[in-house]
Design a protein around this motif. Structure first.
Motif, PDB file in Angstrom:
ATOM      1  N   LEU A 354       0.896  -1.219  -0.015  1.00  0.00           N
ATOM      2  CA  LEU A 354      -0.017  -0.004   0.080  1.00  0.00           C
ATOM      3  C   LEU A 354       0.810   1.179   0.011  1.00  0.00           C
ATOM      4  CD1 LEU A 354      -2.747  -0.981   2.508  1.00  0.00           C
ATOM      5  CD2 LEU A 354      -2.982  -0.986   0.050  1.00  0.00           C
ATOM      6  N   TYR A 355       0.571   2.224  -0.985  1.00  0.00           N
ATOM      7  CA  TYR A 355       1.507   3.166  -1.159  1.00  0.00           C
ATOM      8  C   TYR A 355       0.844   4.495  -1.700  1.00  0.00           C
ATOM      9  CZ  TYR A 355       6.154   5.509  -1.286  1.00  0.00           C
ATOM     10  OH  TYR A 355       7.209   6.418  -1.204  1.00  0.00           O
ATOM     11  N   TRP A 356       1.528   5.500  -1.719  1.00  0.00           N
ATOM     12  CA  TRP A 356       0.728   6.747  -2.403  1.00  0.00           C
ATOM     13  C   TRP A 356       0.428   6.797  -4.061  1.00  0.00           C
ATOM     14  CZ3 TRP A 356      -1.336   9.562   1.154  1.00  0.00           C
ATOM     15  CH2 TRP A 356      -0.809   9.723   2.364  1.00  0.00           C
ATOM     16  N   SER A 357      -0.693   7.123  -4.255  1.00  0.00           N
ATOM     17  CA  SER A 357      -1.321   7.117  -5.585  1.00  0.00           C
ATOM     18  C   SER A 357      -0.315   7.760  -6.613  1.00  0.00           C
ATOM     19  CB  SER A 357      -2.618   7.402  -5.338  1.00  0.00           C
ATOM     20  OG  SER A 357      -3.074   7.533  -6.900  1.00  0.00           O
ATOM     21  N   MET A 358      -0.220   7.377  -7.936  1.00  0.00           N
ATOM     22  CA  MET A 358       0.423   8.348  -8.782  1.00  0.00           C
ATOM     23  C   MET A 358      -0.453   9.296  -9.555  1.00  0.00           C
ATOM     24  SD  MET A 358       2.645   5.300 -10.896  1.00  0.00           S
ATOM     25  CE  MET A 358       1.219   4.486 -11.582  1.00  0.00           C
ATOM     26  N   ARG A 359      -1.752   9.347  -9.216  1.00  0.00           N
ATOM     27  CA  ARG A 359      -2.727  10.038  -9.690  1.00  0.00           C
ATOM     28  C   ARG A 359      -3.014  11.199  -8.877  1.00  0.00           C
ATOM     29  NH1 ARG A 359      -4.890   5.105 -11.047  1.00  0.00           N
ATOM     30  NH2 ARG A 359      -4.680   4.511 -13.526  1.00  0.00           N
ATOM     31  N   TYR A 360      -3.239  10.913  -7.655  1.00  0.00           N
ATOM     32  CA  TYR A 360      -3.723  11.932  -6.514  1.00  0.00           C
ATOM     33  C   TYR A 360      -2.630  11.932  -5.361  1.00  0.00           C
ATOM     34  CZ  TYR A 360      -8.007  10.901  -9.004  1.00  0.00           C
ATOM     35  OH  TYR A 360      -8.905  10.526 -10.128  1.00  0.00           O
ATOM     36  N   ALA A 361      -2.423  13.153  -4.729  1.00  0.00           N
ATOM     37  CA  ALA A 361      -1.540  13.441  -3.755  1.00  0.00           C
ATOM     38  C   ALA A 361      -2.023  12.668  -2.298  1.00  0.00           C
ATOM     39  CB  ALA A 361      -1.101  14.718  -3.671  1.00  0.00           C
ATOM     40  N   ASN A 362      -3.418  12.846  -2.229  1.00  0.00           N
ATOM     41  CA  ASN A 362      -4.031  12.670  -1.027  1.00  0.00           C
ATOM     42  C   ASN A 362      -4.704  11.318  -0.953  1.00  0.00           C
ATOM     43  OD1 ASN A 362      -5.809  13.405  -2.707  1.00  0.00           O
ATOM     44  ND2 ASN A 362      -7.314  14.192  -1.362  1.00  0.00           N
ATOM     45  N   ARG A 363      -4.302  10.352  -1.620  1.00  0.00           N
ATOM     46  CA  ARG A 363      -4.861   9.011  -1.571  1.00  0.00           C
ATOM     47  C   ARG A 363      -3.656   8.053  -1.889  1.00  0.00           C
ATOM     48  NH1 ARG A 363      -9.336   7.876  -6.176  1.00  0.00           N
ATOM     49  NH2 ARG A 363     -10.493   9.760  -4.983  1.00  0.00           N
ATOM     50  N   ARG A 364      -4.033   6.842  -1.237  1.00  0.00           N
ATOM     51  CA  ARG A 364      -3.091   5.601  -1.394  1.00  0.00           C
ATOM     52  C   ARG A 364      -3.847   4.464  -2.166  1.00  0.00           C
ATOM     53  NH1 ARG A 364      -0.623   4.358   4.232  1.00  0.00           N
ATOM     54  NH2 ARG A 364      -2.834   4.649   5.273  1.00  0.00           N
ATOM     55  N   CYS A 365      -3.118   3.574  -2.838  1.00  0.00           N
ATOM     56  CA  CYS A 365      -3.700   2.583  -3.647  1.00  0.00           C
ATOM     57  C   CYS A 365      -2.878   1.298  -3.190  1.00  0.00           C
ATOM     58  CB  CYS A 365      -3.812   3.186  -5.197  1.00  0.00           C
ATOM     59  SG  CYS A 365      -2.147   3.278  -5.641  1.00  0.00           S
ATOM     60  N   ARG A 366      -3.303   0.128  -4.075  1.00  0.00           N
ATOM     61  CA  ARG A 366      -2.409  -0.996  -3.804  1.00  0.00           C
ATOM     62  C   ARG A 366      -1.688  -1.285  -5.270  1.00  0.00           C
ATOM     63  NH1 ARG A 366      -4.336  -4.909  -0.301  1.00  0.00           N
ATOM     64  NH2 ARG A 366      -3.420  -6.908  -0.314  1.00  0.00           N
ATOM     65  N   TYR A 367      -0.326  -1.659  -4.825  1.00  0.00           N
ATOM     66  CA  TYR A 367       0.530  -2.240  -5.791  1.00  0.00           C
ATOM     67  C   TYR A 367       0.810  -3.779  -5.613  1.00  0.00           C
ATOM     68  CZ  TYR A 367       1.341   2.809  -6.563  1.00  0.00           C
ATOM     69  OH  TYR A 367       1.367   3.940  -6.880  1.00  0.00           O
ATOM     70  N   LEU A 368       0.293  -4.526  -6.714  1.00  0.00           N
ATOM     71  CA  LEU A 368       0.604  -6.155  -6.772  1.00  0.00           C
ATOM     72  C   LEU A 368       1.929  -6.172  -7.445  1.00  0.00           C
ATOM     73  CD1 LEU A 368      -2.916  -7.361  -7.330  1.00  0.00           C
ATOM     74  CD2 LEU A 368      -1.653  -7.366  -5.034  1.00  0.00           C
ATOM     75  N   CYS A 369       2.952  -6.641  -6.968  1.00  0.00           N
ATOM     76  CA  CYS A 369       4.148  -6.872  -7.491  1.00  0.00           C
ATOM     77  C   CYS A 369       4.433  -8.596  -7.528  1.00  0.00           C
ATOM     78  CB  CYS A 369       5.318  -6.512  -6.838  1.00  0.00           C
ATOM     79  SG  CYS A 369       5.184  -4.760  -6.402  1.00  0.00           S
ATOM     80  N   SER A 370       4.683  -8.913  -8.966  1.00  0.00           N
ATOM     81  CA  SER A 370       4.973 -10.277  -9.260  1.00  0.00           C
ATOM     82  C   SER A 370       5.904 -10.841 -10.310  1.00  0.00           C
ATOM     83  CB  SER A 370       3.559 -10.996  -9.968  1.00  0.00           C
ATOM     84  OG  SER A 370       3.176 -10.358 -10.997  1.00  0.00           O
ATOM     85  N   ILE A 371       6.262 -11.732 -10.381  1.00  0.00           N
ATOM     86  CA  ILE A 371       7.334 -12.232 -11.209  1.00  0.00           C
ATOM     87  C   ILE A 371       6.906 -13.285 -12.189  1.00  0.00           C
ATOM     88  CG2 ILE A 371       9.731 -13.212 -11.649  1.00  0.00           C
ATOM     89  CD1 ILE A 371      10.361 -11.930  -8.674  1.00  0.00           C
ATOM     90  N   GLU A 372       7.447 -13.111 -13.436  1.00  0.00           N
ATOM     91  CA  GLU A 372       6.947 -14.086 -14.378  1.00  0.00           C
ATOM     92  C   GLU A 372       7.747 -14.685 -15.199  1.00  0.00           C
ATOM     93  OE1 GLU A 372       3.158 -12.577 -16.470  1.00  0.00           O
ATOM     94  OE2 GLU A 372       2.262 -12.210 -14.553  1.00  0.00           O
TER      95      GLU A 372
END
Length: 400
Positions: A354-372
């Motif tokens: 969970l980290y800060w959004s790339m679109r809004y400065a006052n909102r956080r979003c979820r980043y799913l990291c995976s290896i394929e």
């Protein structure tokens, strides 16, 4: 000649007619005097009072003329303020001098204000304020996300993040939840899977010692012994900090030893309240904050083996703000291309953050990291999950 009887206040009065005749004869025989303007004094009459006790002779009092009050004197006229009034002396008259104190208040107008000065209020006073809110006509449009984002960029700041969820990790020694105070139990250190210990709770155990690199040795041994030892202060199990005095059996939790006012020394020894010296000691330690790198020495191979032997459990592995969902695996033919000098890239690895959004400065979003795997090489995928927007997928051949 009849007698007249008057009754007054239980006394009988006899008025004789003979006495009245005698008085009239005396008036006729007396020579007449010239009339004077003053009224004649009424004659004295003799009245005889008789009751059942005795006889009294009473002389009547003469009737006095009513005195006429003298005319009222004219009122005294006082001079105006700021001047000393003086009455000129005349013969056979009294000289009067009147002095008045001038006012301290300055007069700004030509007319003289004769009102007394108002008193100053020395206590508390309440004032009522009337507030009027004027709402302009028309519909009010709240600012949108873009406007808030531009405003925050101008200020160079962000909104306050959501409160951090409660930390339910519990120390195996003192049984308190979450990280402790810096000048107290201090931060939690990971001992094993779902096992945590406070830094100072482990460091001040009798068996534990610290290496030059900052590793704590024999923490598991101290924990095993503490499961059978009861604290002298709180009477709960898990006490591992004992008194350094020979043949003294008093043992405490680290936090309970502070509450019991035990004395700690710089050579990592402790004395209970019964054996500590009176007064201050030059080797006494009064500050317990640890800012250096300290960790619990563990056998990682044995720890991984124990996790495998336990089977599948509903555990969440977390390092900082990174949550692990799957470790992944590497086949023998993939070993050459799926690693670097510093890291391994197992296929099927998955984690979220969970980290800060790339679109809004006052909102956080979820980043799913995976290896394929793609064409025999690792492919790193980041999926951005944000509410109100479609999922954004970013891929590349390197983690950066």
């Amino acid at each position: 000649m009849k007698d007249i009887v008057f009754c007054s206040n239980n006394c009988f009065v006899l008025y004789s007619a003979a006495v009245q005749a005698k008085n009239s004869e005396n008036k006729e025989s007396a020579p007449t005097l010239p009339q004077s303007p003053m009224k004649e004094r009424p004659p004295k009459a003799f009245h005889q009072y008789s009751n059942n006790i005795s006889t009294l002779d009473v002389h009547c009092l003469p009737q006095l003329q009513e005195k006429v009050s003298p005319p009222s004197s004219p009122p005294i006229m006082f001079p105006p303020a700021f001047e000393a009034a003086k009455v000129e002396a005349k013969p056979d008259e009294l000289k009067v001098t009147v002095k008045l104190k001038p006012r301290l208040k300055a007069i700004h107008s030509s007319l003289e204000d004769c009102r007394p000065p108002s008193k100053k209020w020395k206590g508390m006073k309440w004032k009522k304020w009337s507030i009027q809110i004027v709402i302009p006509k028309g519909s009010f449009k709240p600012p949108c996300e873009e406007e808030i984002d531009e405003f925050l960029k101008k200020l160079g700041t962000t909104l306050k993040p959501d409160p951090v969820p409660k930390d339910y990790r519990k120390c195996c020694f003192c049984h308190e939840e979450g990280d402790g105070l810096t000048d107290g139990p201090a931060r939690l250190l990971n001992l094993d899977l779902d096992l945590w210990v406070h830094l100072n709770c482990a460091l001040w155990s009798t068996e534990v010692y610290e290496t030059q690199a900052g590793a704590l040795i024999n923490v598991e041994l101290a924990l095993r012994r503490g499961l059978q030892m009861k604290c002298m202060f709180c009477h709960k199990m898990g006490a591992t900090s004992g008194c350094h005095r020979l043949r003294c059996t008093n043992i405490y939790h680290f936090t309970c030893a502070i509450k019991a006012q035990c004395m700690f020394f710089k050579d990592k020894t402790m004395l209970c309240p019964m054996h500590k010296p009176k007064g201050a000691h030059e080797q006494e330690l009064s500050y317990f904050a640890v800012f250096r790198r300290v960790y619990v020495q563990r056998d990682e191979v044995r720890q991984i083996a124990s996790i495998v032997q336990r089977g599948e459990r509903d555990h969440t592995f977390r390092v900082g703000s990174l949550i692990f969902h799957a470790v992944g695996q590497l086949l023998p033919q993939q070993m050459q291309a799926f690693h670097s000098s510093k890291a391994l890239f197992p296929v099927g690895y998955e984690a979220s953050r969970l980290y800060w959004s790339m679109r809004y400065a006052n909102r956080r979003c979820r980043y799913l990291c995976s290896i394929e795997e793609k064409d025999g090489l690792p492919l790193f995928v980041i999926k951005v999950v944000e509410q109100g927007h479609e999922d954004l997928v970013l891929t590349d051949t390197t983690p950066k």
